[in-house]
Design a protein around this motif. Structure first.
Motif, PDB file in Angstrom:
ATOM      1  N   GLU A 226     -24.640  -2.153 -30.956  1.00  0.00           N
ATOM      2  CA  GLU A 226     -24.647  -3.164 -32.011  1.00  0.00           C
ATOM      3  C   GLU A 226     -23.533  -2.895 -33.018  1.00  0.00           C
ATOM      4  OE1 GLU A 226     -28.182  -4.520 -33.671  1.00  0.00           O
ATOM      5  OE2 GLU A 226     -29.397  -4.225 -31.872  1.00  0.00           O
TER       6      GLU A 226
ATOM      7  N   ILE B 182     -27.982   3.910 -39.659  1.00  0.00           N
ATOM      8  CA  ILE B 182     -27.621   3.276 -38.387  1.00  0.00           C
ATOM      9  C   ILE B 182     -28.216   4.104 -37.252  1.00  0.00           C
ATOM     10  CG2 ILE B 182     -25.713   2.776 -36.808  1.00  0.00           C
ATOM     11  CD1 ILE B 182     -24.016   2.040 -39.164  1.00  0.00           C
TER      12      ILE B 182
ATOM     13  N   TYR C 137     -22.365  -3.280 -37.270  1.00  0.00           N
ATOM     14  CA  TYR C 137     -22.918  -3.285 -38.619  1.00  0.00           C
ATOM     15  C   TYR C 137     -21.794  -3.555 -39.608  1.00  0.00           C
ATOM     16  CZ  TYR C 137     -26.826  -1.012 -36.265  1.00  0.00           C
ATOM     17  OH  TYR C 137     -27.861  -0.727 -35.413  1.00  0.00           O
TER      18      TYR C 137
ATOM     19  N   ASN D  84     -28.084  -6.694 -39.706  1.00  0.00           N
ATOM     20  CA  ASN D  84     -27.231  -5.502 -39.665  1.00  0.00           C
ATOM     21  C   ASN D  84     -26.185  -5.476 -40.779  1.00  0.00           C
ATOM     22  OD1 ASN D  84     -28.635  -4.757 -37.412  1.00  0.00           O
ATOM     23  ND2 ASN D  84     -26.969  -5.082 -35.958  1.00  0.00           N
TER      24      ASN D  84
END
Length: 566
Positions: free
Chosen positions: A215, A177, A217, A254
């Motif tokens: 973002e 990540i 995940y 993701n």
């Protein structure tokens, strides 16, 4: 020759803000709007900004003062806040024997017989939120890079989950990540003068942290799910049997996390682990059986370290970096900030005297202005309802009797039936029922929110505020919720239902944990307790009021005209 005794970073701590934009946000500062119609409200103005050049050096400039660009042109992507860290040295003056501080520049290194070869940087960041909930270290993920001071290329911070042979890693090393990037700034000789008289030394040693994009995940099955209708952080909302729209949990690209970790099986309030507050602030909470969907975000925090090899020694400087969400109300300041919390820990309480009166007045006026700015963002009708629900739950557990002299904690709170009736509310809005919920009508949908904003707005004017504090000191003393005390103030074994101390709160006393109309009304701190000013802020305001009472203005110095009725 003067010698380097210590190195350190300025700032020693900074908060970066997430954003997918390609260009970092330009610098801005808070100012008071002194225009005729500005009413002393806070505005933001552009400030001197450093621009990264292709070779890794920086140039200083002043952005267009008429506009601040929060989004990239074309894409509309939010720009990240990417702070710089400067390396400084504490020097020993060989002639005077005194210490002084100075930035570490190319000239300073050369004068010490050093170069960039003597310096290295280490940056380590991570996200431990899932690890904290599950108690499994392999559910956290971290990134670490070491950089020579002569390497000016950006370094990505790619995080994965370290683990033992018996653990399942949440983030695979081959699918890391991104937690942003870091870049050593190329120091070059020369200065910029973006503002007349303000010089920026380009040879100073700097490092820049660019935060992640913001973002989420998840594992492969974190594709689509129902949105909960419950509000995160509201403990006493009833269980929801219906759900909102179906939404994409994690974008397809993701969905890279391991589905077989404890994080994908975790359920809040199960009794198997400690639940951080708010306990339901994860994806999957308040939906079905509350099982986690195994989702994480890319927020992170960590350390930045510089080492300098000099005279056979290894000097070390450290700084802290945090990431947070974009600031969607940049011209509205919180009345209780991270800076206030640090000041509360490190600085002494202030007693107002003739010598420090002007400084104290400036700070008190600013506290009330920030209170208005915070209040302007709050839906008071909603948080009142939630606070009173929390009170009802605590009341049912403890059966505590009302405390004489303190505001009501039940549905009468902030109505005309309150044990300490609120000031001005009944004059500004239609009568409110004794109810957890406010009486909303088409032209007055949030009556408490509108009324309190109007009252607070009158107090951002300095003369109006001082007049109010002089005329109604006892009212303000009753109006302010005291902060939690320090250990030295607490009784060893208090009775949970005893009358609270008026000067401070004790979390072991039930009434001190209940919401009421005192300022700030119904707001919560990070532990889900009723919020107050910091201990230092509260003591300053009380001491300032005492000083005003003891030193009334001389005849003829009062403001001309009738005082405003606030």
């Amino acid at each position: 020759m003067d010698t380097i005794q210590e190195i350190f970073f300025l700032p020693p701590m900074a908060v970066a803000r997430l954003g997918p934009g390609a260009t970092p946000l330009e610098s801005y500062e808070w100012q008071q709007d002194l225009d005729a119609h500005g009413n002393n409200k806070t505005v933001i103005r552009s400030n001197v900004t450093l621009r990264e050049n292709e070779d890794g050096s920086v140039s200083a400039y002043l952005p267009d003062p008429r506009k601040i660009r929060f989004r990239d042109e074309g894409t509309g992507a939010l720009r990240p806040v990417a702070p710089f860290f400067e390396l400084w040295a504490r020097m020993f003056d060989a002639e005077t024997g005194e210490a002084y501080e100075t930035p570490v520049t190319l000239n300073l290194l050369e004068g010490q017989g050093l170069s960039l070869k003597n310096i290295r940087y280490t940056v380590a960041v991570g996200n431990q939120k899932a690890a904290r909930r599950t108690g499994d270290a392999a559910c956290g993920f971290r990134a670490r890079v070491e950089i020579a001071a002569e390497d000016f290329s950006p370094k990505p911070l790619l995080a994965f989950s370290p683990h033992t042979s018996e653990q399942q890693p949440l983030v695979y090393e081959h699918n890391p990540i991104p937690l942003g990037s870091v870049r050593v700034v190329r120091p070059v000789q020369g200065t910029d003068e973006p503002v007349s008289g303000e010089m920026v030394d380009r040879s100073l040693l700097r490092l820049r942290f660019t935060p992640p994009k913001g973002e989420v995940y998840g594992p492969p099955d974190a594709a689509f799910g129902p949105a909960t209708l419950a509000v995160p952080g509201y403990k006493n909302d009833p269980p929801k049997s219906e759900y909102g729209r179906i939404h994409e949990i994690v974008p397809a690209q993701n969905r890279i996390l391991n589905p077989d970790t404890p994080w994908s099986k975790w359920i809040m309030m199960s009794g198997l682990s400690d639940d951080p507050e708010p306990h339901d602030s994860y994806d999957g909470a308040r939906v079905g059986n509350d099982q986690s969907w195994g989702v994480v975000d890319d927020t992170c925090d960590g350390t930045i370290e510089a080492t300098l090899a000099v005279r056979g020694q290894r000097l070390v400087a450290r700084a802290r970096i945090f990431t947070g969400p974009p600031d969607f109300a940049p011209d509205c300041r919180p009345f209780y900030s991270l800076e206030d919390d640090l000041a509360d820990r490190d600085m002494s309480l202030i007693s107002v005297t003739a010598e420090n009166y002007l400084d104290a007045k400036t700070e008190v006026v600013d506290i009330f202005r920030r209170a208005f700015e915070t209040n302007s963002l709050i839906n008071l009708d909603d948080i009142r309802a939630q606070g009173l629900k929390d009170n009802a739950s605590l009341q049912a557990q403890t059966n505590i009797a009302p405390t004489p002299g303190l505001p009501s904690t039940d549905a009468a709170s902030m109505t005309e039936k309150d044990a300490v009736p609120p000031d001005k509310i009944d004059e500004l809005i239609r009568p409110q029922p004794v109810s957890v919920f406010s009486n909303s009508v088409p032209n007055e949908q949030l009556p408490y929110t509108v009324a309190t904003k109007f009252v607070h707005e009158q107090l951002i004017d300095e003369e109006n505020l001082l007049d109010f504090l002089r005329r109604r000191p006892d009212f303000v003393r009753r109006l302010m919720r005291p902060p939690f005390g320090v250990l030295a103030q607490f009784e060893e074994d208090p009775n949970p239902d005893q009358t609270p101390d008026p000067a401070f709160r004790d979390p072991r006393i039930v009434r001190d944990m209940m919401h009421d109309a005192r300022m700030p009304p119904y707001m919560r701190d990070s532990n889900y307790f009723p919020l107050s000013l910091s201990r230092r802020q509260y003591h300053l305001v009380m001491s300032f009021i005492d000083y005003l009472e003891a030193h009334p203005p001389a005849p003829g110095t009062e403001p001309v005209g009738e005082p405003r009725d606030v």
